[in-house]
Design a protein around this motif. Structure first.
Motif, PDB file in Angstrom:
ATOM      1  N   ALA A  40      35.133  15.162  66.300  1.00  9.48           N
ATOM      2  CA  ALA A  40      36.150  16.065  65.751  1.00  9.48           C
ATOM      3  C   ALA A  40      36.060  16.031  64.238  1.00  9.48           C
ATOM      4  O   ALA A  40      36.012  14.954  63.630  1.00  9.48           O
ATOM      5  CB  ALA A  40      37.550  15.666  66.207  1.00  9.48           C
ATOM      6  N   VAL A  42      37.606  16.250  60.651  1.00 10.73           N
ATOM      7  CA  VAL A  42      38.922  15.926  60.088  1.00 10.73           C
ATOM      8  C   VAL A  42      38.970  16.399  58.641  1.00 10.73           C
ATOM      9  O   VAL A  42      38.086  16.069  57.838  1.00 10.73           O
ATOM     10  CB  VAL A  42      39.180  14.409  60.151  1.00 10.73           C
ATOM     11  CG1 VAL A  42      40.477  14.052  59.432  1.00 10.73           C
ATOM     12  CG2 VAL A  42      39.203  13.925  61.592  1.00 10.73           C
ATOM     13  N   ARG A  49      44.298  18.454  62.851  1.00  7.47           N
ATOM     14  CA  ARG A  49      45.044  17.581  63.759  1.00  7.47           C
ATOM     15  C   ARG A  49      45.026  18.131  65.182  1.00  7.47           C
ATOM     16  O   ARG A  49      44.947  17.367  66.148  1.00  7.47           O
ATOM     17  CB  ARG A  49      46.476  17.405  63.252  1.00  7.47           C
ATOM     18  CG  ARG A  49      46.557  16.522  62.005  1.00  7.47           C
ATOM     19  CD  ARG A  49      47.996  16.183  61.644  1.00  7.47           C
ATOM     20  NE  ARG A  49      48.699  17.342  61.107  1.00  7.47           N
ATOM     21  CZ  ARG A  49      48.679  17.693  59.829  1.00  7.47           C
ATOM     22  NH1 ARG A  49      47.966  16.994  58.963  1.00  7.47           N
ATOM     23  NH2 ARG A  49      49.356  18.747  59.406  1.00  7.47           N
ATOM     24  N   ALA A  52      41.760  17.161  66.590  1.00  7.59           N
ATOM     25  CA  ALA A  52      41.704  15.746  66.962  1.00  7.59           C
ATOM     26  C   ALA A  52      42.384  15.506  68.312  1.00  7.59           C
ATOM     27  O   ALA A  52      41.882  14.749  69.149  1.00  7.59           O
ATOM     28  CB  ALA A  52      42.357  14.895  65.881  1.00  7.59           C
ATOM     29  N   LEU A  68      35.826  10.559  64.821  1.00  5.57           N
ATOM     30  CA  LEU A  68      36.525  11.369  63.825  1.00  5.57           C
ATOM     31  C   LEU A  68      35.709  11.341  62.539  1.00  5.57           C
ATOM     32  O   LEU A  68      35.501  10.272  61.950  1.00  5.57           O
ATOM     33  CB  LEU A  68      37.934  10.814  63.577  1.00  5.57           C
ATOM     34  CG  LEU A  68      38.872  10.792  64.791  1.00  5.57           C
ATOM     35  CD1 LEU A  68      40.189  10.112  64.429  1.00  5.57           C
ATOM     36  CD2 LEU A  68      39.120  12.200  65.324  1.00  5.57           C
ATOM     37  N   ALA A  97      44.789  11.562  61.776  1.00  5.72           N
ATOM     38  CA  ALA A  97      44.044  12.147  62.895  1.00  5.72           C
ATOM     39  C   ALA A  97      43.911  11.146  64.035  1.00  5.72           C
ATOM     40  O   ALA A  97      44.031  11.498  65.213  1.00  5.72           O
ATOM     41  CB  ALA A  97      42.666  12.610  62.428  1.00  5.72           C
ATOM     42  N   ALA A 101      45.269  11.523  67.816  1.00  5.76           N
ATOM     43  CA  ALA A 101      44.354  11.362  68.942  1.00  5.76           C
ATOM     44  C   ALA A 101      44.857  10.299  69.919  1.00  5.76           C
ATOM     45  O   ALA A 101      44.807  10.486  71.141  1.00  5.76           O
ATOM     46  CB  ALA A 101      42.967  10.993  68.429  1.00  5.76           C
ATOM     47  N   LYS A 112      36.263   6.076  63.168  1.00  8.69           N
ATOM     48  CA  LYS A 112      36.552   6.892  61.983  1.00  8.69           C
ATOM     49  C   LYS A 112      35.432   6.700  60.976  1.00  8.69           C
ATOM     50  O   LYS A 112      35.015   5.577  60.713  1.00  8.69           O
ATOM     51  CB  LYS A 112      37.898   6.486  61.365  1.00  8.69           C
ATOM     52  CG  LYS A 112      39.093   6.711  62.278  1.00  8.69           C
ATOM     53  CD  LYS A 112      40.374   6.174  61.672  1.00  8.69           C
ATOM     54  CE  LYS A 112      40.383   4.647  61.655  1.00  8.69           C
ATOM     55  NZ  LYS A 112      41.657   4.100  61.142  1.00  8.69           N
TER      56      LYS A 112
END
Length: 340
Positions: A40, A42, A49, A52, A68, A97, A101, A112
């Motif tokens: 996703a 970000v 959002r 996410a 992310l 985010a 999630a 991340k």
């Protein structure tokens, strides 16, 4: 007791190891291929959002991790790297985010990451090792509609996996809608739609559109086309084309729908009202192969009110396309019990 103890000692001894018949070595196991994650993009926006949350639920359904990714040109670079403000903002976006999630799909593994570069090229590279890339919409048009940014368009054109534009939270009770071309180029989109419907336990609506060019050109003249005959033939062709997927996914409740429409995009947008996902293929062509996004996929990406998945058929040697197993072996125009 002593004889049993002696037998165990013999079996464990080197003597037994050297005297027993040599056994063939066990075949080497193929190394496990890591499951591809859902990615996703970000960017701190409301659309990001939504992306996410949608991506987290899809990752949970697939049983894979969520990645992310924030792409950043790092405008505040110093000799020691990004400045504190840029780092704080980026970390905040990723943390927000991740929280969204986790709330959408508790327990899904989340990674991340910040990658230096422009969002389009960065996510394009991510798509090569992803099952799916999910992005949000960027901003509003003059009419107040959510519009799709260049990142989504780049991924739809050049991505290595399907891309989903998740503009808002979809209707969880809505169907998956897929545009069907009844051509080899559209098989990957249909497979994607059936797979998603099966994972989500959702109904699926397969839509085929047709138009009467003569009636559209002469709006005041009654059409000479027998609409009932045309739509019956189109419906039979649609069922015939869908048969391999109907057999493969008997658990999916499928509606085959034929719509008279001025354009495929117009028909799909009407059919997708209240849908949880709209799936379309993309094989537009310009002067350079693959240089244009098809008009239908471009239109629905910009105007659909639900998430949109754009699926590009994979190019292989000799411009061959991946075929559906059983395609061509299940030719019949009879109505399938899986279809209503």
């Amino acid at each position: 007791m002593d004889s049993a103890r002696g037998l165990r000692g013999y079996l464990a001894s080197q003597l037994y190891v050297t005297m027993r018949p040599e056994e063939p070595p066990a075949p080497a196991r193929e190394p496990a291929v890591p499951a591809k994650p859902v990615v996703a993009g970000v960017d701190g926006s409301t659309g990001g959002r939504s992306a996410a949350a949608w991506a987290a639920r899809e990752a949970a359904r697939r049983g894979v991790g969520l990645r992310l990714v924030h792409a950043c040109l790092l405008p505040g670079l110093t000799g020691q790297g990004p400045d504190a403000t840029a780092t704080e903002v980026t970390n905040t976006w990723l943390a927000d985010a991740a929280a969204v999630a986790e709330a959408a799909a508790p327990g899904v593994p989340i990674t991340k990451i910040v990658i230096e570069g422009e969002a389009g090229p960065v996510l394009r590279q991510e798509s090569e090792s992803a099952a799916l890339v999910v992005v949000g919409s960027r901003g509003l048009s003059a009419l107040g509609r959510l519009v799709v940014g260049s990142v989504a368009t780049t991924l739809a054109l050049h991505g290595g996996c399907p891309v989903v534009v998740a503009r808002t939270e979809p209707d969880p009770e809505g169907p998956v809608v897929v545009g069907v071309e009844c051509a080899p180029e559209g098989e990957d989109a249909v497979s994607c739609a059936f797979d998603h419907a099966a994972r989500a336990g959702a109904p699926l609506v397969a839509v085929r559109t047709w138009r009467d060019p003569l009636a559209e050109a002469w709006s005041g003249v009654p059409s000479t086309v027998d609409i009932e005959v045309v739509e019956r033939a189109e419906h039979e062709a649609l069922l015939d084309y869908l048969r391999p997927w109907l057999l493969r996914h008997p658990e999916v409740d499928v509606t085959a729908r034929v719509m008279r429409s001025a354009s495929p995009a117009d028909g799909l947008l009407r059919a997708a009202k209240g849908a949880r996902l709209l799936v379309v293929g993309s094989h537009g062509r310009g002067l350079l192969t693959g240089a244009l996004l098809g008009s239908t996929s471009r239109a629905v990406m910009h105007h659909a009110e639900c998430p949109v998945a754009v699926v590009r058929p994979p190019a292989v040697a000799g411009n061959e396309r991946a075929k559906v197993p059983g395609r061509g072996d299940q030719r019949s125009s009879s109505r399938s019990p899986a279809c209503r």
